[in-house]
Design a protein around this motif. Structure first.
Motif, PDB file in Angstrom:
ATOM      1  N   TRP A 170      -4.451   6.465  -3.825  1.00 13.08           N
ATOM      2  CA  TRP A 170      -5.834   6.622  -3.936  1.00 13.08           C
ATOM      3  C   TRP A 170      -6.218   6.963  -5.404  1.00 13.08           C
ATOM      4  O   TRP A 170      -5.360   7.391  -6.368  1.00 13.08           O
ATOM      5  N   ASN A 201     -13.589   5.706  -4.031  1.00 10.95           N
ATOM      6  CA  ASN A 201     -12.157   5.805  -3.884  1.00 10.95           C
ATOM      7  C   ASN A 201     -11.606   4.512  -4.402  1.00 10.95           C
ATOM      8  O   ASN A 201     -11.805   3.713  -3.552  1.00 10.95           O
ATOM      9  N   LEU A 203      -8.953   2.461  -4.621  1.00 13.10           N
ATOM     10  CA  LEU A 203      -7.497   2.402  -4.127  1.00 13.10           C
ATOM     11  C   LEU A 203      -6.952   1.245  -5.049  1.00 13.10           C
ATOM     12  O   LEU A 203      -7.317   0.277  -5.252  1.00 13.10           O
ATOM     13  N   ASN A 299      -2.538  11.278  -8.356  1.00 18.25           N
ATOM     14  CA  ASN A 299      -2.400  10.067  -7.401  1.00 18.25           C
ATOM     15  C   ASN A 299      -1.309  10.322  -6.624  1.00 18.25           C
ATOM     16  O   ASN A 299      -0.416  11.157  -6.971  1.00 18.25           O
ATOM     17  N   MET A 313      -8.251  10.634   3.878  1.00 16.32           N
ATOM     18  CA  MET A 313      -8.666  10.944   2.866  1.00 16.32           C
ATOM     19  C   MET A 313      -9.933  11.614   2.688  1.00 16.32           C
ATOM     20  O   MET A 313     -11.002  10.810   3.333  1.00 16.32           O
TER      21      MET A 313
END
Length: 333
Positions: A170, A201, A203, A299, A313
């Motif tokens: 993340w 977010n 990723l 992270n 999340m």
């Protein structure tokens, strides 16, 4: 199955925000959302069935006064957003992502990667790293690269973890939404080109950041960051006029209820206006474009805990609301 917001109270700062919503099995539509959780279909309110959030941003100077007036009109019928699906608030033409932009995060990385034979104390190495970061802020340039709009998904939608992604991670970020075209604008001019802010977010699959077959070529952001759904966005665009200081907002990510990232944007090495100005020196920024401003420390690689099937999340940024996405592992062939 989407994760829906738990509460429809005090959703964001300011009198209104922009969203893209839909009724069950219905088409998406641009909406004016109120802090109490009620929404107004802007197609009907503004008499344009083809209206989108992107088209509103394309004419932001005209749209903003109209939205202010609609938000102040208490006689307009509105629908609770709990009866609607919340999508990513905008479909941008371009996405600009950035890395290594939080001072403490980069210092932590610098200290963690001790060079062979370096016997200095951690305090000494931290002091050196802090000096480097201060110098970088005044003398160097931001690190910006390109993301794909196709990676964007909604703020409560499931995130599919591809079978090939060995280390999905993340990275919660403050995202800038452009409202007026910007090309080679100065830092002082940059804020005038910002329509508002939202949450992203960003990723990353850590296992594919660097090409194993061609290590000399450097980073592979296409592979590591742009799988479908790898950029949950939203839930809303909060107008810039409702955010007093974007350089002093709290960025918080919780994994299954446990806080993993919790830092202020004050820790950014390059502030919001400088990031926008820098991106505009090369590219022509268009209304609706996103400028992601980097992610703070905390992270999964830091914690030694990467994303896996069933993880939830929850990401929040001061005044911008909360997004909540569940991870679903793709079945391996």
């Amino acid at each position: 199955m989407s994760v829906k917001p738990e509460s429809a109270s005090a959703l964001f700062a300011g009198p209104f925000a922009l969203a893209t919503l839909s009724a069950p099995d219905g088409p998406r539509f641009p909406a004016l959302v109120m802090p109490d959780g009620n929404a107004l279909d802007l197609r009907a309110a503004l008499g344009d069935e083809q209206l989108t959030v992107l088209s509103l941003l394309d004419r932001w100077d005209k749209s903003l006064p109209q939205l202010r007036a609609l938000a102040a009109d208490t006689g307009v019928n509105r629908t609770p957003i709990t009866d609607l699906h919340v999508h990513a608030p905008v479909e941008p033409r371009q996405v600009f992502q950035s890395g290594a932009n939080y001072r403490q995060h980069v210092i932590d990385l610098h200290v963690a990667h001790r060079a062979p034979g370096d016997d200095r104390s951690e305090a000494e190495r931290r002091a050196e790293a802090a000096e480097i970061m201060d110098r970088r802020a005044t003398e160097d340039l931001p690190y910006v690269f390109i993301g794909l709009p196709s990676a964007i998904t909604g703020p409560y939608d499931d995130v599919v973890l591809p079978a090939w992604a060995e280390k999905p991670d993340w990275e919660l970020e403050l995202a800038v939404v452009i409202g007026r075209p910007a090309y080679q604008v100065s830092v002082a001019e940059a804020s005038a080109h910002i329509a508002g802010y939202t949450i992203a977010n960003d990723l990353t699959d850590r296992s594919t950041v660097f090409r194993r077959d061609m290590p000399q070529i450097g980073t592979d952001w296409l592979r590591s960051k742009n799988a479908p759904g790898f950029t949950p966005l939203g839930p809303w665009i909060v107008p810039a006029e409702s955010i007093a200081n974007p350089d002093d907002l709290r960025v918080t990510l919780k994994l299954n209820g446990e806080t993993m990232q919790d830092e202020s944007t004050k820790d950014m090495i390059f502030k919001v206006a400088r990031m926008v100005s820098y991106a505009s020196q090369t590219a022509h920024l268009l209304p609706g474009d996103l400028v992601l401003t980097g992610s703070p420390a905390g992270n999964g690689m830091h914690w030694g805990r990467l994303l896996r099937d069933g993880d939830v999340m929850e990401g929040s940024v001061t005044g911008l609301g909360v997004q909540s996405t569940r991870c679903v592992a793709e079945a391996k062939a």
